[in-house]
Design an enzyme around this catalytic site. Structure first.
Site: not given
Ligand code: NAD
Length: 484
Positions: A175, A178, A283, A384
């Site tokens: 997935k 989006e 990240c 963050e």
């Molecule tokens: P996000 O958590 O908002 O979304 C990530 C995924 O989770 C998406 O596919 C989204 O559809 C899904 N999602 C979001 N909220 C949800 C919920 N309440 N219930 C179910 N699914 C949900 O993250 P983002 O904004 O897309 O990405 C940025 C974040 O990712 C930052 O915090 C960054 O630090 C982190 N990140 C971490 C790493 C790592 O290696 N630790 C790498 C890349 C990004």
């Protein structure tokens, strides 16, 4: 003009989601809609799981070397369409085109590393664990796995998982985020051309409903997740409740320490890309710059002048150093953090709030922003921000920096700039984050080392790629045998 609509790829076919809800995919440099993404349903997920389950028995029996050959073909196909993938990535995500190329390169490196399956998946054995009794361990695939990806690396992050899951004999559902599903739509076109058996690799687009359907599906063995910490925690807990394997990588607050003996001029390009590359939406981005002792004034002066020299604009322009952030909503969130920093008394020494690009007036730009004299208890030093905002926390000693790092509530990465080996030893020995850079501003492990932090930056134990990923996607079966 009707916008293109992203489709799902299930059982070797492009299929429309059965949802009635769609989201817009934006070009963040232009602030314009470029496509639509379906917010898929439980039924879409059921269909993908059924296809992946059906494909599993034959795929499992396919010899690992044969499975790896599909990846060799895929690598060649990716190389041929390298530029196209990078361009789509920049168009939907906004990052500078050269960063997108770097990201696609890292995506391909995961395919390359996964082809080592015939070595990486082997077990071990010992004769005569008791008289006439032998014992062996063999690694077996488990069934259907799924991965859920974030928006900041639309190309690379899904490939920390996908090639390893399938090369070890599992079948897989992705997935994508989006906000940026177009890169993987392109990648899946290439997958389609390589001709994997139907159902081995699938993608379902959508948002929370798709995630929840994956988390709750009884026929999914495990979940790989990358995203923000609250989501990662939610995924981890829900996988616990449904008894799934899980690796959930979360957010970060990375600190870059500059010791008095650091070679500042040599360090500067890597510092600039650490804090401002991908508009601070990595990240592994630096978030807090921590000069130790008397180095602070010279460092800050040079850091500001290098920041001002960076070109901001569309990621598709080869000269661009920093592009827009992902969305208007995210830009507003970053601007609110800047207001908070001012309110809590930090000194705003470079103000990016009013940045506007003459050629891209509707783009989601935030200018590089630097705060000096930030204290560890301020909001901008704790949360963050995920944007081009630097908090400078002046430290007196290395111990102060170690303390600062270990009290942030995140433990993803930490970097130190010094020529002193004793300082490096103390740093890597004492700090909690699990990815450490020494005179490196972005401590990004390559595909053959594990990727992931500690504490609130990673829930689970086995990390992304590296050797460990072969364990995540396999079960260790131990056979104890004797013959009369
Ligand atoms: P996000 O958590 O908002 O979304 C990530 C995924 O989770 C998406 O596919 C989204 O559809 C899904 N999602 C979001 N909220 C949800 C919920 N309440 N219930 C179910 N699914 C949900 O993250 P983002 O904004 O897309 O990405 C940025 C974040 O990712 C930052 O915090 C960054 O630090 C982190 N990140 C971490 C790493 C790592 O290696 N630790 C790498 C890349 C990004």
């Amino acid at each position: 003009m009707t916008l293109p609509v992203i489709k799902n790829y299930i059982d070797g076919e492009w299929v429309e989601s059965n949802t009635e809800v769609f989201g817009d995919i934006m070009n963040p440099a232009l602030g314009e809609k470029i496509a639509q993404v379906p917010y898929g349903t439980k039924e879409d997920v059921d269909m993908a799981v059924a296809a992946a389950r059906k494909a599993y028995p034959e795929w499992r029996k396919t010899p690992p070397i044969t499975r790896a050959r599909y990846l060799f073909r895929l690598k060649e196909a990716f190389e041929e369409q390298f530029e196209e993938i990078a361009e789509i990535l920049t168009t939907e995500q906004g990052k500078a085109i050269d960063e997108s190329r770097g990201e696609v390169r890292r995506m391909i490196e995961n395919v390359e590393h996964a082809t080592g399956v015939t070595t990486m998946m082997t077990g071990y054995c010992l004769e005569d664990i008791a008289k006439g009794v032998d014992c062996s361990l063999q690694r077996q695939p488990m069934g259907v796995f799924a991965a859920i990806a974030p928006y900041n690396f639309p190309g690379m992050v899904p490939w920390w998982f996908l090639p390893y899951a399938i090369v070890t004999g599992n079948t897989f559902i992705l997935k994508p985020s989006e906000q940026v599903p177009m890169t993987q739509a392109k990648v899946f076109e290439i997958i389609d051309g390589v001709g994997f058996p139907e159902g081995v690799v699938n993608t379902v687009n959508g948002s929370r409903d798709v995630v929840n359907a994956l988390l709750d599906h009884p026929d999914i063995e495990g979940i790989s997740f990358v995203g923000a910490t609250p989501t990662a925690k939610y995924i981890y807990e829900r996988c616990g409740a449904t008894g799934k394997r899980v690796q959930a990588l979360g957010g970060a607050k990375n600190i870059v320490a500059i010791m008095p003996d650091a070679k500042i001029d040599a360090a500067m390009p890597s510092l600039i890309t650490s804090f401002f590359g991908c508009a601070g939406q990595r990240c592994l981005s630096g978030s807090i710059l921590a000069p130790v002792g008397e180095v602070a004034d010279e460092l800050i002066e040079k850091f500001i002048s290098s920041t001002k020299a960076m070109k901001i604009g569309s990621g598709l322009d080869e000269q661009t150093g920093m592009g827009p952030v992902i969305s208007g909503a995210h830009r507003d969130r970053i601007l609110a953090y800047i207001e908070k920093g001012i309110e809590e008394g930090a000194d705003l020494i470079l103000d990016g709030r009013d940045f506007s690009h003459p050629d891209f007036p509707n783009g989601y730009f935030v200018g590089p922003t630097i705060f000096d004299n930030v204290t560890p208890d301020m909001t901008i030093a704790k949360e963050e921000i995920f944007g081009p905002v630097v908090s400078i926390v002046r430290a007196k000693t290395l111990d102060d920096v170690v303390d600062l790092i270990n009290t942030r509530g995140f433990a993803n990465a930490a970097c130190v700039y010094t020529q002193n080996a004793a300082v490096v030893r103390q740093f890597k020995y004492q700090v909690n984050p699990a990815m450490i850079g020494v005179n490196i501003g972005i401590a990004a492990p390559m595909s053959f080392f594990p990727f992931g932090g500690s504490g609130n930056s990673m829930f689970g134990d086995l990390k992304g790629h590296g050797r460990e990923i072969f364990q995540f996607y396999t079960d260790a079966k131990v056979v104890i045998e004797r013959y009369f």
